[in-house]
Motif scaffolding. Structure first.
Motif, mmCIF file in Angstrom:
data_model
loop_
_atom_site.group_PDB
_atom_site.id
_atom_site.type_symbol
_atom_site.label_atom_id
_atom_site.label_comp_id
_atom_site.label_asym_id
_atom_site.label_seq_id
_atom_site.Cartn_x
_atom_site.Cartn_y
_atom_site.Cartn_z
ATOM 1 N N GLN A 450 0.638 -1.334 -0.455
ATOM 2 C CA GLN A 450 0.110 -0.152 0.154
ATOM 3 C C GLN A 450 0.680 1.697 0.354
ATOM 4 N N TRP A 451 1.800 1.538 0.831
ATOM 5 C CA TRP A 451 2.932 2.770 0.939
ATOM 6 C C TRP A 451 4.173 2.396 0.114
ATOM 7 N N GLY A 452 4.179 1.260 -0.228
ATOM 8 C CA GLY A 452 5.816 1.119 -0.870
ATOM 9 C C GLY A 452 6.716 0.530 0.293
ATOM 10 N N GLU A 453 6.751 1.456 1.729
ATOM 11 C CA GLU A 453 7.563 1.080 2.681
ATOM 12 C C GLU A 453 6.469 1.609 4.141
ATOM 13 N N THR A 454 6.190 1.002 5.759
ATOM 14 C CA THR A 454 5.809 1.428 6.060
ATOM 15 C C THR A 454 6.993 1.495 7.436
ATOM 16 N N PRO A 455 6.742 2.284 8.720
ATOM 17 C CA PRO A 455 7.516 1.447 9.915
ATOM 18 C C PRO A 455 6.885 0.673 10.180
ATOM 19 N N VAL A 456 7.901 0.605 11.457
ATOM 20 C CA VAL A 456 7.331 -0.839 12.325
ATOM 21 C C VAL A 456 8.363 -0.979 13.783
ATOM 22 N N ALA A 457 8.094 -1.460 14.374
ATOM 23 C CA ALA A 457 9.061 -0.416 15.744
ATOM 24 C C ALA A 457 9.188 -2.316 17.054
ATOM 25 N N TYR A 458 10.170 -2.289 17.062
ATOM 26 C CA TYR A 458 10.801 -3.156 18.181
ATOM 27 C C TYR A 458 10.741 -2.241 19.285
ATOM 28 N N VAL A 459 10.438 -3.430 20.113
ATOM 29 C CA VAL A 459 10.212 -2.467 21.102
ATOM 30 C C VAL A 459 10.851 -3.197 22.786
ATOM 31 N N VAL A 460 11.639 -3.192 23.656
ATOM 32 C CA VAL A 460 12.163 -3.987 24.676
ATOM 33 C C VAL A 460 11.221 -2.787 25.815
ATOM 34 N N LEU A 461 10.819 -3.913 26.824
ATOM 35 C CA LEU A 461 9.781 -2.972 27.705
ATOM 36 C C LEU A 461 10.956 -3.078 29.007
ATOM 37 N N LYS A 462 10.796 -2.079 30.094
ATOM 38 C CA LYS A 462 11.540 -2.363 31.637
ATOM 39 C C LYS A 462 10.740 -3.870 32.513
ATOM 40 N N PRO A 463 11.604 -3.973 32.952
ATOM 41 C CA PRO A 463 11.350 -5.731 34.031
ATOM 42 C C PRO A 463 9.888 -5.221 34.753
ATOM 43 N N ASP A 464 9.247 -3.860 35.162
ATOM 44 C CA ASP A 464 8.150 -4.306 35.713
ATOM 45 C C ASP A 464 6.982 -3.829 34.591
ATOM 46 N N ALA A 465 7.344 -3.162 33.777
ATOM 47 C CA ALA A 465 5.790 -2.623 32.624
ATOM 48 C C ALA A 465 4.761 -3.477 32.375
ATOM 49 N N THR A 466 4.065 -3.149 32.850
ATOM 50 C CA THR A 466 2.500 -3.873 32.278
ATOM 51 C C THR A 466 1.970 -3.823 31.324
ATOM 52 N N ILE A 467 1.888 -2.858 30.141
ATOM 53 C CA ILE A 467 1.375 -2.171 28.520
ATOM 54 C C ILE A 467 1.387 -3.439 28.083
ATOM 55 N N ASP A 468 0.464 -3.904 26.598
ATOM 56 C CA ASP A 468 0.563 -4.889 26.466
ATOM 57 C C ASP A 468 0.535 -3.498 25.056
ATOM 58 N N ARG A 469 0.813 -4.829 24.041
ATOM 59 C CA ARG A 469 1.450 -4.273 22.834
ATOM 60 C C ARG A 469 0.372 -3.288 22.326
ATOM 61 N N THR A 470 -1.311 -4.095 21.905
ATOM 62 C CA THR A 470 -1.852 -2.620 21.599
ATOM 63 C C THR A 470 -1.878 -1.457 22.323
#
Length: 517
Positions: A450-470
């Motif tokens: 659709q866009w030719g290219e699109t940005p994707v992120a790889y993320v390392v969370l902190k050990p006590d993180a509770t947030i999910d990917r979505t």
């Protein structure tokens, strides 16, 4: 004086060329938008009124005039009217974040902003007006600070002797944090574009379909020469593949400039083959990598010449691939254009031998003066050969083949080009890393139909993180401009790194490609 004689001059201006076209064919359509047309006589008069209005308000050559709005006749007239007054047009992208737009406006020093109501919904400027900004509603004809009330009745502005080295426009590179770099393009650079367009078949009988925004250099390099040479520019408020095909057939379009993803979307239209595109003489592509298979499909199914243009908004070197003449070279970006000196250098700034890989640097008559107010950033992209000749560094890595065609190898800067827009991963990473539960991140560009290219992120969370990917993806995208938003976000335990600690983004791209299969 004839058109050929005007073009043969060492220097000229686009507003005076529009005036010449108006004197030759006053009723010929200059612009078409949404089934409405503007003749050359009407456009020339509007340009003069804009210039007179700016002069009435005290604007002098070199002053910056900013605009943040959608495509319209008024926008084109503003651009050319500012030039006629010697002012410097500064087109701002409505898709940028308010923070970045504030930064661009502040960096430019513009004291007047032409804005439409749609842009104002995402970038409120009332506080800026309270602090002295003169705002004109370009999409309104009546009322306080409306375009109609602002326009002068005087059709004869004072003459301005525009010089080749004067700034033509100030175009900002994309970015999502801080202040993007303002690229100063001189009037001589734009004049060279007009002269080049004449050699590419543009002329008084040309009909150019412009489907990208007016703030984009991709649009300007096709539309402005069309008007300078007396042709007709068909504008689109927003790109849509089916609408593009309808307009191309209706107006017997001869020329167009598209980014590769637009070619893909148009060819993907199930009704493509029923449209009459036989009037096309030349099609051009720029702003993003153009896959060999897609070029081949365009050549097979779409009449007219196909030329890929490799270059930068900053100018410097340009390559052209006449795909219709060299179907066996579709994997390349072509050869240096006439008058363009393109060389390859290594990390030490030394030219590499024939056949070896190096960073592309280029020099020509079409080069930016520099990044406005950023001398250090300007020096970073300059390279000088032993004779002192100035080149612009591209950050792209390539090699020449045995026939002198350039083959792109990789991007030195890891820039992502999505839908023709430049996205800098470091800017997106800076936003992601501001989340309190994020340890680190890396953004890469992955292929997108659709866009030719699109940005994707790889993320390392902190050990006590509770947030999910979505939730994290939604949080990040809410902070980014529309054209910079992430297509995906992947949570990972670690990021791959080299021995010296550099994140191996190529490995991340490969990992995502394998995951997507």
């Amino acid at each position: 004086m004839t058109l050929a004689e005007l073009l043969a001059r060492p220097f000229g201006t686009i507003p005076e060329m529009v005036s010449f076209a108006a004197s030759q064919r006053p009723e010929h359509p200059a612009l078409i938008l949404n089934d409405k047309s503007l003749s050359y006589a009407e456009l020339d008069t509007l340009i003069a009124r804009v210039a007179a209005s700016l002069q009435r308000d005290g604007y002098v050559p070199g002053d910056k005039i900013a605009a943040c709005a959608g495509t319209s006749f008024e926008y084109v007239a503003l651009f050319l009217g500012a030039l006629r007054a010697g002012a410097v047009m500064t087109p701002l992208p409505p898709t940028a974040t308010p923070l970045n737009l504030d930064g661009m406006l502040a960096n430019s020093g513009a004291k007047i902003l032409f804005q439409d109501r749609a842009c104002a919904t995402t970038w409120p400027t009332d506080s800026l007006v309270e602090n002295g900004l003169h705002r004109i509603w370009i999409d309104e004809q009546q009322g306080t600070d409306s375009w109609g009330e602002w326009l002068s009745g005087d059709k004869q502005p004072r003459p301005v002797d525009t010089q080749p080295h004067w700034a033509f426009n100030l175009i900002y590179s994309s970015g999502t944090t801080g202040t993007p770099k303002g690229i100063v393009q001189p009037c001589s650079m734009r004049w060279s574009h007009v002269q080049r367009a004449a050699t590419n078949g543009y002329g008084p009988d040309s009909v150019t379909l412009a489907s990208t925004p007016l703030y984009s250099n991709t649009t300007l390099v096709a539309l402005l020469p069309t008007l300078a040479l007396g042709g007709t520019g068909v504008l689109m408020s927003k790109f849509d593949a089916r609408r593009y095909l309808e307009l191309a057939q209706k107006h017997r379009v001869t020329h167009t400039m598209l980014v590769p993803v637009q070619y893909q979307r148009i060819l993907d239209d199930p009704e493509f083959d029923r449209f009459d595109l036989s009037a096309f003489q030349a099609k051009f592509s720029t702003s993003a990598p153009f896959g060999a298979a897609l070029k081949a499909e365009v050549l097979k199914r779409w009449p007219g010449r196909l030329t890929e243009i490799y270059g930068m908004t900053e100018g410097g070197g340009r390559c052209e691939l006449e795909a219709h003449n060299y179907p066996h070279k579709l994997h390349t970006i072509g050869r240096p254009a006439s008058g363009h000196d393109i060389r390859l250098i290594d990390e030490a700034g030394q030219e590499v031998p024939q056949g070896q890989t190096g960073e592309i640097v280029g020099s020509s008559s079409a080069m930016m003066e520099g990044y406005y107010g950023m001398p250090e950033k300007t020096r970073e992209v300059e390279w000088f050969d032993p004779s002192g000749k100035r080149f612009i560094r591209t950050g792209d890595i390539a090699r020449y083949d045995e026939d002198g065609f350039l083959i792109l190898a990789d991007r030195k800067k890891d820039m992502v080009i999505s839908g023709g827009f430049n996205i800098y991963p470091s800017d997106l990473e800076a936003e992601i890393d501001q989340h309190p539960e994020v340890r680190e991140s890396a953004v890469v560009g992955v292929p997108s139909r659709q866009w030719g290219e699109t940005p994707v992120a790889y993320v390392v969370l902190k050990p006590d993180a509770t947030i999910d990917r979505t939730d994290l993806l939604a949080w990040v995208n809410a902070r980014l401009g529309k054209t910079q938003r992430l297509a995906d976000l992947v949570l990972t335990d670690t990021l791959p790194r080299s021995e010296i600690g550099k994140v191996l983004k190529r490995e991340l791209r490969e990992r995502y490609g394998a995951h997507a299969k």
